[in-house]
Each structure stands twice: as C-alpha cells, then as structure tokens.
Design a protein around this motif. Structure first.
Motif, short mmCIF file in Angstrom:
data_model
loop_
_atom_site.label_atom_id
_atom_site.label_comp_id
_atom_site.label_asym_id
_atom_site.label_seq_id
_atom_site.Cartn_x
_atom_site.Cartn_y
_atom_site.Cartn_z
N ASP A 187 -10.35 13.49 15.57
CA ASP A 187 -10.83 13.65 14.20
C ASP A 187 -11.73 12.47 13.88
O ASP A 187 -11.26 11.33 13.89
N LYS B 54 -4.15 11.69 9.91
CA LYS B 54 -4.58 10.47 9.25
C LYS B 54 -3.72 10.18 8.03
O LYS B 54 -3.12 11.08 7.43
N LEU B 55 -3.66 8.91 7.66
CA LEU B 55 -2.99 8.47 6.44
C LEU B 55 -4.03 8.28 5.34
O LEU B 55 -5.14 7.83 5.59
N PHE C 173 -9.53 6.13 6.26
CA PHE C 173 -9.51 6.60 7.63
C PHE C 173 -10.93 6.74 8.15
O PHE C 173 -11.82 7.24 7.45
N PHE D 71 0.84 -1.19 0.00
CA PHE D 71 0.00 0.00 0.00
C PHE D 71 0.87 1.24 0.00
O PHE D 71 1.75 1.39 0.87
N TYR E 198 -9.33 2.47 10.75
CA TYR E 198 -9.41 2.53 9.29
C TYR E 198 -10.24 1.34 8.82
O TYR E 198 -10.41 0.35 9.55
N PHE F 260 -4.52 6.24 1.87
CA PHE F 260 -3.95 5.07 1.23
C PHE F 260 -4.41 4.92 -0.22
O PHE F 260 -5.50 5.35 -0.59
N GLY F 261 -3.57 4.25 -0.99
CA GLY F 261 -3.99 3.76 -2.29
C GLY F 261 -4.72 2.45 -2.12
O GLY F 261 -4.92 1.96 -1.01
N GLN F 262 -5.12 1.85 -3.24
CA GLN F 262 -5.98 0.67 -3.17
C GLN F 262 -5.23 -0.62 -2.91
O GLN F 262 -5.84 -1.68 -2.73
N SER G 26 -13.79 12.60 11.08
CA SER G 26 -14.30 13.02 9.78
C SER G 26 -14.55 11.86 8.82
O SER G 26 -15.28 12.01 7.85
N ILE H 80 -7.67 1.66 1.68
CA ILE H 80 -7.91 1.72 3.12
C ILE H 80 -8.29 3.16 3.45
O ILE H 80 -7.57 4.10 3.09
N TYR I 289 -6.11 4.93 16.02
CA TYR I 289 -6.80 5.21 14.76
C TYR I 289 -7.61 3.99 14.33
O TYR I 289 -7.19 2.85 14.54
#
Lengths: 112, 114
Positions: B56, A99-100, B45, A89, B35, A102-104, B58, B43, B33
C-alpha cells in the motif's frame, strides 16, 4: 473517511494528579483503537489497545475504554508520575487496511 | 532483540538536494511501514511493504518520494529533490503480523529542509 481527533496540548500537571487525554474518532467499519507513547529521544511505543466496543485497554496504570456510542477512547491515569512526561498519540486501525491513522499527539509534562 | 533502527537520526539539507533515509526492521518482521509527522501535526501513513513488495503506497505524497526494500530486509526512503514542506520526522515501523496492528516503531529521522 477515517480520522482521529485528540485533545489539544500541551498538558501540564503536578505529580499524583489525575490525567485525562480525550480522543474521538471517525471510522468506516470496525476499528481497533490504540494509544502510543513517545518518550524523549525514543520511538513510539504501544501503550494499550482495544479491539472492540466496550473493551478496556490498560497498561502501566493507564486505561482507556472503547466507547462506540460516543466514538471515543479517552486515556486516563489516576496518579501521574514525572516519568509519564511524553507525547501521547491516539490511533486507529481499520480492518482490511494495515495502516494506522493517528491523532496529532498530546504533549504531557508532569512537574514534581 | 534489537528494535527498529533508523539512520540518520537527524538530517539537514538544502532545498533541491537529495536525502536517503534508512530503516532496519526487527529481524523476521515481513511488514515494514513508513510514516511521517510534519510540523507537529498528526503522524501520517506513507506506505507499507510486505517483504520486498509494496502493499500500500497510498500515502506517498508525490513522485519525489521513492521507497525501496530490496531483499525484504532494510528499507530506504529517498526524497529527490527535497522541498521545504518535506521537513518533519519520518518514522519507520515493522510488524510480524499485519492484521493485529502491533507495529514496533523506530526513533524516527528528523529531516530539516532549508
């Protein structure tokens, strides 16, 4: 907005082949870039990272260079092994937002 | 040092039922976190706790999802009532510092809603 686009998978290679998994991004601000790997039955592990333009992240023979001009962070390895079979990823982190994104994911299978 | 753990590893429920997922972060990590990965896509968030406070949220898709982190240790994510589109893998991650993005992930909970 912020997004990551990865090379479509799955990817199947023979052992000792050269690997490239493409990753491009769109971001506001100055992102940090990451590659995470998920081995079968395990959680995501941070493979490598780069925090600013022209930085090169490297780990376990994998490398990726933060290219601001092409908004890319392609993952490469010169000689893959069967044990590299996993899902990879690409991700970005935006300064000020924890937050991160991500790609698929790209599933990689290495055959002996 | 124990890593991030999640329970259960897999849950199969019927549409309309309730499911609660649990995450135990690495000891001493204030940041937690959630996800999720739906249908093999990216993936995404969901939310971020700092200790027991929601920093957060959101990414929470709707009010059927409720996350808690009482006491700032483990966290739960409840889905009530579950819908078919909630199926996917739910990941939890924790970090000691929020700014460097070095988040440590658990193995995930695979949720299947039938």
């Amino acid at each position: 907005g912020n997004s990551v686009t990865q090379m479509e998978g799955p990817v199947t290679l023979s052992e000792e082949a050269f690997l490239t998994i493409n990753c491009t991004y769109t971001a506001t601000g100055y992102p940090s870039l990451f590659w995470y790997v998920q081995y079968p039955g395990e959680g995501l592990q941070l493979l490598l990272k780069a925090t600013k333009a022209d930085d090169k992240g490297s780990n376990k023979g994998f490398e990726a260079t933060y290219r601001k001009e092409t908004t890319s962070f392609h993952l490469e390895k010169g000689s893959v092994q069967v044990s590299d079979s996993a899902v990879y990823f690409c991700a970005l982190g935006i300064q000020g937002a924890q937050k991160l994104v991500f790609g698929q994911g790209t599933r990689l299978t290495i055959n002996p | 040092e124990a890593g991030v753990t999640q329970f259960p590893s897999h849950s199969v429920i019927e549409k309309g039922q309730t499911v609660t997922l649990r995450c135990d972060p690495i000891s001493g990590h204030d940041n937690l976190y959630w996800y999720r990965r739906v249908m093999g896509k990216e993936i995404k968030f969901l939310l971020h706790f700092v200790k027991e406070s929601k920093q957060d949220e959101s990414g929470m898709p709707n009010n059927r999802f409720l996350a808690e982190r009482t006491g700032g240790t483990y966290s739960t994510l409840k889905v009530q009532p579950a819908e078919l589109e909630d199926s996917g893998v739910y990941f939890c991650a924790s970090s000691q510092w929020a700014g460097n993005y070095e988040q440590y992930f658990g193995p995930g909970t695979r949720l299947t809603v039938t």
